[in-house]
Scaffold this active site. Structure first.
Site, PDB file in Angstrom:
ATOM      1  N   CYS A  87       0.796  -1.233   0.000  1.00 41.58           N
ATOM      2  CA  CYS A  87       0.000   0.000   0.000  1.00 41.58           C
ATOM      3  C   CYS A  87       0.830   1.286   0.000  1.00 41.58           C
ATOM      4  O   CYS A  87       1.647   1.530   0.892  1.00 41.58           O
ATOM      5  CB  CYS A  87      -0.950   0.003   1.183  1.00 41.58           C
ATOM      6  SG  CYS A  87      -2.064   1.430   1.120  1.00 41.58           S
ATOM      7  N   CYS A 124     -17.577   4.584  -4.322  1.00 38.85           N
ATOM      8  CA  CYS A 124     -16.897   3.979  -3.172  1.00 38.85           C
ATOM      9  C   CYS A 124     -15.868   4.946  -2.590  1.00 38.85           C
ATOM     10  O   CYS A 124     -14.982   5.411  -3.312  1.00 38.85           O
ATOM     11  CB  CYS A 124     -16.221   2.682  -3.612  1.00 38.85           C
ATOM     12  SG  CYS A 124     -15.349   1.876  -2.264  1.00 38.85           S
ATOM     13  N   CYS A 215     -18.615  -6.097   0.964  1.00 36.42           N
ATOM     14  CA  CYS A 215     -17.740  -6.104  -0.206  1.00 36.42           C
ATOM     15  C   CYS A 215     -16.380  -6.557   0.307  1.00 36.42           C
ATOM     16  O   CYS A 215     -15.757  -5.871   1.119  1.00 36.42           O
ATOM     17  CB  CYS A 215     -17.664  -4.698  -0.800  1.00 36.42           C
ATOM     18  SG  CYS A 215     -16.469  -4.565  -2.135  1.00 36.42           S
ATOM     19  N   ARG A 288     -15.662  -8.215  -8.961  1.00 39.96           N
ATOM     20  CA  ARG A 288     -15.112  -6.997  -9.564  1.00 39.96           C
ATOM     21  C   ARG A 288     -13.667  -7.190 -10.006  1.00 39.96           C
ATOM     22  O   ARG A 288     -12.800  -7.563  -9.207  1.00 39.96           O
ATOM     23  CB  ARG A 288     -15.191  -5.813  -8.580  1.00 39.96           C
ATOM     24  CG  ARG A 288     -14.679  -4.502  -9.219  1.00 39.96           C
ATOM     25  CD  ARG A 288     -15.005  -3.255  -8.417  1.00 39.96           C
ATOM     26  NE  ARG A 288     -16.380  -3.298  -7.977  1.00 39.96           N
ATOM     27  CZ  ARG A 288     -16.756  -3.479  -6.726  1.00 39.96           C
ATOM     28  NH1 ARG A 288     -15.872  -3.607  -5.771  1.00 39.96           N
ATOM     29  NH2 ARG A 288     -18.025  -3.506  -6.428  1.00 39.96           N
TER      30      ARG A 288
HETATM   31  N1  SAM Z   1      -7.501   1.492   5.006  1.00 35.26           N
HETATM   32  C1  SAM Z   1      -8.594   0.692   4.685  1.00 35.26           C
HETATM   33  C2  SAM Z   1      -8.292  -0.779   4.699  1.00 35.26           C
HETATM   34  O1  SAM Z   1      -7.178  -1.183   4.495  1.00 35.26           O
HETATM   35  O2  SAM Z   1      -9.217  -1.551   4.935  1.00 35.26           O
HETATM   36  C3  SAM Z   1      -9.267   1.050   3.376  1.00 35.26           C
HETATM   37  C4  SAM Z   1      -8.439   1.441   2.181  1.00 35.26           C
HETATM   38  S1  SAM Z   1      -7.350   0.177   1.523  1.00 35.26           S
HETATM   39  C5  SAM Z   1      -6.396   1.106   0.396  1.00 35.26           C
HETATM   40  C6  SAM Z   1      -8.441  -0.837   0.560  1.00 35.26           C
HETATM   41  C7  SAM Z   1      -7.871  -1.996  -0.205  1.00 35.26           C
HETATM   42  O3  SAM Z   1      -7.150  -1.533  -1.331  1.00 35.26           O
HETATM   43  C8  SAM Z   1      -6.881  -2.907   0.482  1.00 35.26           C
HETATM   44  O4  SAM Z   1      -7.477  -3.820   1.336  1.00 35.26           O
HETATM   45  C9  SAM Z   1      -6.235  -3.608  -0.686  1.00 35.26           C
HETATM   46  O5  SAM Z   1      -6.962  -4.784  -1.001  1.00 35.26           O
HETATM   47  C10 SAM Z   1      -6.377  -2.602  -1.834  1.00 35.26           C
HETATM   48  N2  SAM Z   1      -5.065  -2.113  -2.261  1.00 35.26           N
HETATM   49  C11 SAM Z   1      -4.297  -1.198  -1.634  1.00 35.26           C
HETATM   50  N3  SAM Z   1      -3.142  -0.998  -2.289  1.00 35.26           N
HETATM   51  C12 SAM Z   1      -3.175  -1.810  -3.376  1.00 35.26           C
HETATM   52  C13 SAM Z   1      -2.259  -2.075  -4.432  1.00 35.26           C
HETATM   53  N4  SAM Z   1      -1.078  -1.457  -4.501  1.00 35.26           N
HETATM   54  N5  SAM Z   1      -2.605  -2.970  -5.378  1.00 35.26           N
HETATM   55  C14 SAM Z   1      -3.811  -3.604  -5.305  1.00 35.26           C
HETATM   56  N6  SAM Z   1      -4.712  -3.396  -4.330  1.00 35.26           N
HETATM   57  C15 SAM Z   1      -4.393  -2.521  -3.364  1.00 35.26           C
HETATM   58  C1  DTB Z   2     -10.516  -2.720  -3.458  1.00 36.83           C
HETATM   59  O1  DTB Z   2     -10.567  -3.947  -3.257  1.00 36.83           O
HETATM   60  N1  DTB Z   2      -9.687  -2.139  -4.305  1.00 36.83           N
HETATM   61  C2  DTB Z   2      -9.835  -0.698  -4.251  1.00 36.83           C
HETATM   62  C3  DTB Z   2     -11.025  -0.520  -3.265  1.00 36.83           C
HETATM   63  N2  DTB Z   2     -11.267  -1.844  -2.815  1.00 36.83           N
HETATM   64  C4  DTB Z   2     -10.938   0.450  -2.185  1.00 36.83           C
HETATM   65  C5  DTB Z   2      -8.572   0.002  -3.922  1.00 36.83           C
HETATM   66  C6  DTB Z   2      -7.446  -0.263  -4.894  1.00 36.83           C
HETATM   67  C7  DTB Z   2      -6.288   0.591  -4.509  1.00 36.83           C
HETATM   68  C8  DTB Z   2      -5.151   0.481  -5.454  1.00 36.83           C
HETATM   69  C9  DTB Z   2      -3.970   1.314  -5.037  1.00 36.83           C
HETATM   70  C10 DTB Z   2      -4.246   2.774  -4.959  1.00 36.83           C
HETATM   71  O2  DTB Z   2      -4.787   3.360  -5.935  1.00 36.83           O
HETATM   72  O3  DTB Z   2      -3.883   3.381  -3.961  1.00 36.83           O
HETATM   73 FE1  SF4 Z   3      -3.179   1.030   3.095  1.00 39.48          FE
HETATM   74 FE2  SF4 Z   3      -5.551   0.436   4.228  1.00 39.48          FE
HETATM   75 FE3  SF4 Z   3      -3.270  -0.893   4.915  1.00 39.48          FE
HETATM   76 FE4  SF4 Z   3      -3.629   1.640   5.622  1.00 39.48          FE
HETATM   77  S1  SF4 Z   3      -4.858  -0.102   6.290  1.00 39.48           S
HETATM   78  S2  SF4 Z   3      -1.740   0.767   4.818  1.00 39.48           S
HETATM   79  S3  SF4 Z   3      -4.702   2.469   3.836  1.00 39.48           S
HETATM   80  S4  SF4 Z   3      -4.314  -0.878   2.912  1.00 39.48           S
END
Ligand code: SAM
Ligand code: DTB
Ligand code: SF4
Length: 346
Positions: A87, A124, A215, A288
């Site tokens: 992330c 979303c 979801c 999705r």
């Molecule tokens: N912070 C919250 C959480 O982690 O539940 C919500 C936002 S987080 C960015 C949502 C989702 O985005 C993560 O669970 C992950 O599945 C997806 N995600 C984050 N970074 C990603 C990446 N570089 N490539 C693919 N999916 C990613």
């Molecule tokens: C999910 O499963 N994928 C989305 C949404 N739920 C929130 C997020 C993808 C994040 C991809 C990396 C980014 O753009 O930061």
């Molecule tokens: Fe990224 Fe969500 Fe993990 Fe925080 S909790 S580092 S926003 S994927």
């Protein structure tokens, strides 16, 4: 009607035209139980056999020409204390991202209007929190009301929820809460150390308990094995009391500065297989085709739709990384004879 296409036990047998329908095994809660070997056996099928089965299941539950368009908006970007290795928003990694504050109602309304204008039916909102505080939940509830006023389905992903949070969001009109399991239980610790699998299951239970639709999906291409991909799908398919209504399958977006930046690419056909197996094991879910489309050819995306994907993220940005632009996606759907799902008159 369930047929043996849906039955875990029958999943590895070649399909014949005269296959006799028989009910899928169910547990006490009425949910199908999938064990990991049966899910892996689906992955191991010849490619055309797997896609045929997935497409057949898909047609039993959905119009195969319809794709849902969901637009993402990062309402609170960066500065997250978690260490999820994929992330860009984690404070543990230097990805050059500037952290921001929670967006206000006006900016969210404008983004929702633009998304609706462009043809999205679902909106979303993502926030880079480990877990929102009570006042954060109240503020997001206001944003949910705003999105609903614009006639869109509302989804939020805010991290771990505490008691009462899901109810506040539900009362504001939230349709879906996104919280991913992300990987198989035995791979999870390789990617995230700051919260555990059970924390995620607890949040999902709170969401379900409040009557908000779930979801929940994961990420592939993080270095996991095929068995671990099968174990992720099995976890999702076995969620009690039922599998998620919506299942995002993300292909890792490799972001410089994150520990997974140099991860080798997953074979694209393995990604298609993951979509197909999700479709077969969770027949009524919206599957999705999520992050990673910008790096994916149109041909692979087309295969994902054949494999049963019927939702995409739509709009030129995911949360912080890129996504195909609206014109490119409309062009692709047209080329494939697919139609965007229509809204409900809102
Ligand atoms: N912070 C919250 C959480 O982690 O539940 C919500 C936002 S987080 C960015 C949502 C989702 O985005 C993560 O669970 C992950 O599945 C997806 N995600 C984050 N970074 C990603 C990446 N570089 N490539 C693919 N999916 C990613
Ligand atoms: C999910 O499963 N994928 C989305 C949404 N739920 C929130 C997020 C993808 C994040 C991809 C990396 C980014 O753009 O930061
Ligand atoms: Fe990224 Fe969500 Fe993990 Fe925080 S909790 S580092 S926003 S994927």
């Amino acid at each position: 009607m369930p047929t043996d296409l849906l039955s875990p036990a029958a999943s590895v047998q070649p399909l014949h035209f005269h296959a006799t329908p028989k009910p899928a095994p169910q547990d006490d809660a009425g949910t199908q139980r999938w064990n990991v070997p049966d899910v892996q056996a689906l992955f191991d099928l010849p490619f055309s056999e797997l896609l045929y089965r997935a497409q057949t299941v898909h047609r039993e539950h959905f119009d195969p020409t319809e794709v849902e368009l969901a637009t993402l908006l990062s309402v609170k970007t960066g500065g997250c204390p978690e260490d999820c290795g994929y992330c860009p928003q984690s404070v543990h990694f230097d990805t050059g991202l500037t952290a921001g504050k929670l967006m206000g109602v006006d900016a969210v309304r404008e983004a929702a209007q633009r998304a609706k204008q462009a043809g999205a039916t679902r909106f979303c909102m993502g926030a880079a929190w480990r877990a929102p505080k009570d006042r954060d939940v109240d503020a997001v509830a206001e944003l949910v009301r705003t999105v609903k006023e614009e006639g869109l389905e509302a989804c939020a992903t805010l991290g771990m929820l505490s008691d009462g949070h899901a109810e506040i969001l539900r009362d504001a009109g939230l349709d879906y809460y996104n919280h991913n399991l992300d990987s198989a239980p035995d791979f999870y610790g390789e990617v995230i150390t700051t919260r555990d699998y059970q924390d995620r299951l607890d949040t999902l239970e709170r969401v379900r308990g409040a009557g908000v639709k779930v979801c929940c999906g994961g990420i592939v291409g993080m270095g996991e094995s095929r068995r671990q991909r099968a174990a992720l799908v099995a976890q999702l398919a076995n969620l009690a009391p039922d599998y998620p209504e919506s299942v995002p399958i993300n292909n890792l977006v490799k972001v410089q500065g994150t520990p997974l930046a140099d991860q080798p690419d997953l074979d694209p056909l393995e990604f298609v297989r993951t979509i197909a197996v999700a479709r077969i094991t969770m027949p009524r879910a919206r599957v999705r085709l999520s992050a990673g489309r910008q790096q994916m050819s149109e041909a692979v995306q087309a295969l994902c739709f054949v494999a049963g994907a019927n939702s995409i993220f739509y709009g030129e940005k995911l949360l912080t990384t890129g996504n195909p632009d609206v014109e490119a996606d409309m062009g692709l759907l047209k080329k494939l004879g697919l139609q965007p799902r229509r809204g409900h008159g809102g």
